[in-house]
Write an enzyme that holds these catalytic residues in place. Structure first.
Site, PDB file in Angstrom:
ATOM      1  N   ALA A  33       0.834  -1.201   0.000  1.00 26.24           N
ATOM      2  CA  ALA A  33       0.000   0.000   0.000  1.00 26.24           C
ATOM      3  C   ALA A  33       0.864   1.243   0.000  1.00 26.24           C
ATOM      4  CB  ALA A  33      -0.903   0.005   1.234  1.00 26.24           C
ATOM      5  N   ASN A  34       0.245   2.367  -0.291  1.00 30.66           N
ATOM      6  CA  ASN A  34       0.894   3.666  -0.116  1.00 30.66           C
ATOM      7  C   ASN A  34       0.507   4.217   1.251  1.00 30.66           C
ATOM      8  OD1 ASN A  34       1.491   3.405  -2.872  1.00 30.66           O
ATOM      9  ND2 ASN A  34       1.278   5.591  -3.178  1.00 30.66           N
ATOM     10  N   ARG A  35       1.287   5.148   1.740  1.00 30.04           N
ATOM     11  CA  ARG A  35       0.958   5.848   2.970  1.00 30.04           C
ATOM     12  C   ARG A  35      -0.050   6.943   2.650  1.00 30.04           C
ATOM     13  NH1 ARG A  35       4.340   4.910   7.234  1.00 30.04           N
ATOM     14  NH2 ARG A  35       6.367   4.451   6.358  1.00 30.04           N
TER      15      ARG A  35
END
Ligand code: CTP
Ligand code: CA
Length: 221
Positions: A33-35
């Site tokens: 995932a991305n932050r």
């Protein structure tokens, strides 16, 4: 009580917003995932609704309440987000705030087990569809397409290149070299065909309201 945003500057407009990260499963218990907290995108959705727009918010996995007056569609992966964006058309404007994962994994059906010899699994990554670029090139393209760009260096330079590459009308360039991720404030530059406008460091709600007002002015209501 008066209906939210009734008769506001964006009354009668449909605006699409994407927000949050996407999660790309590796196996049933893991993901990449991305932050992204989703705060800025949710604030923008709320500000647009407060000005009277009908807002469809396509949200990745976040733990935030839905802003009043906003229709929310929850998704997990980038491919689901792309499909939800397409299904929500037509729209007068789109604001793509989501931190979309750039790649997905060909997910394993069962939990990947550690190997006795300590060999790590080889994750084959495939690039995800670019939802913003796809929307900008779509025959049903909204009149105003706004992208975001989170950059850690050469912020305006990278955002200007991104605007051209993706066919967006505006790019909101976000300097994430500080503690923007999950933080309360945001310092942004608005990159348009007419140049760059730099806004002071503001609470995310204030950035959202200024952007919503600018969108209302651009749509000429
Ligand atoms: N975006 C998107 N779909 C993707 C990737 C990005 O819609 N698969 C959108 C984001 O929502 C954002 C804009 O594109 O509005 C810029 O995202 P960013 O990650 O900065 O752009 P990338 O082209 O992925 O560039 P980078 O290599 O810097 O990650
Ligand atoms: Ca990216």
């Amino acid at each position: 009580q008066r209906a939210l945003g009734q008769g506001g500057a964006l009354a009668g407009r449909h605006i699409l917003v994407t927000a949050g990260p996407t999660h790309e499963p590796i196996d049933p218990v893991r993901y990449i995932a991305n932050r992204s907290s989703g705060k800025q995108g949710f604030a923008i959705a709320g500000a647009l609704a407060a000005l009277g727009a009908r807002v469809t918010l396509v949200a990745g996995p976040v733990t935030l309440p839905t802003p009043p007056g906003v229709t929310r569609i929850d998704v997990e992966t980038a491919r689901q987000m792309a499909a939800a964006v397409d299904a929500a058309l037509p729209a007068d404007a789109a604001v793509m705030v989501a931190a979309v994962a750039d790649w997905h994994v060909d997910a394993a059906g069962q939990k990947i087990k550690k190997q006795a010899d300590g060999a790590p699994p080889a994750l084959a990554l495939t690039e995800n569809p670019d939802i913003l670029a796809g929307l900008a090139a779509n025959p049903r393209r909204p009149a105003l397409v706004v992208g975001f760009a989170a950059e850690t260096e050469k912020v305006v330079e990278h955002a200007t290149a991104k605007r051209a590459r993706k066919g967006a009308d505006w790019i909101v360039a976000n300097d994430v070299s500080g503690d923007v991720m999950g933080g309360a404030n945001n310092s942004v530059h608005i990159v348009t065909a007419n140049g760059v406008e730099s806004w002071p460091d503001l609470p995310k709600e204030a950035v959202a309201m200024r952007l919503a007002e600018r969108i209302a002015a651009a749509l000429g209501s």
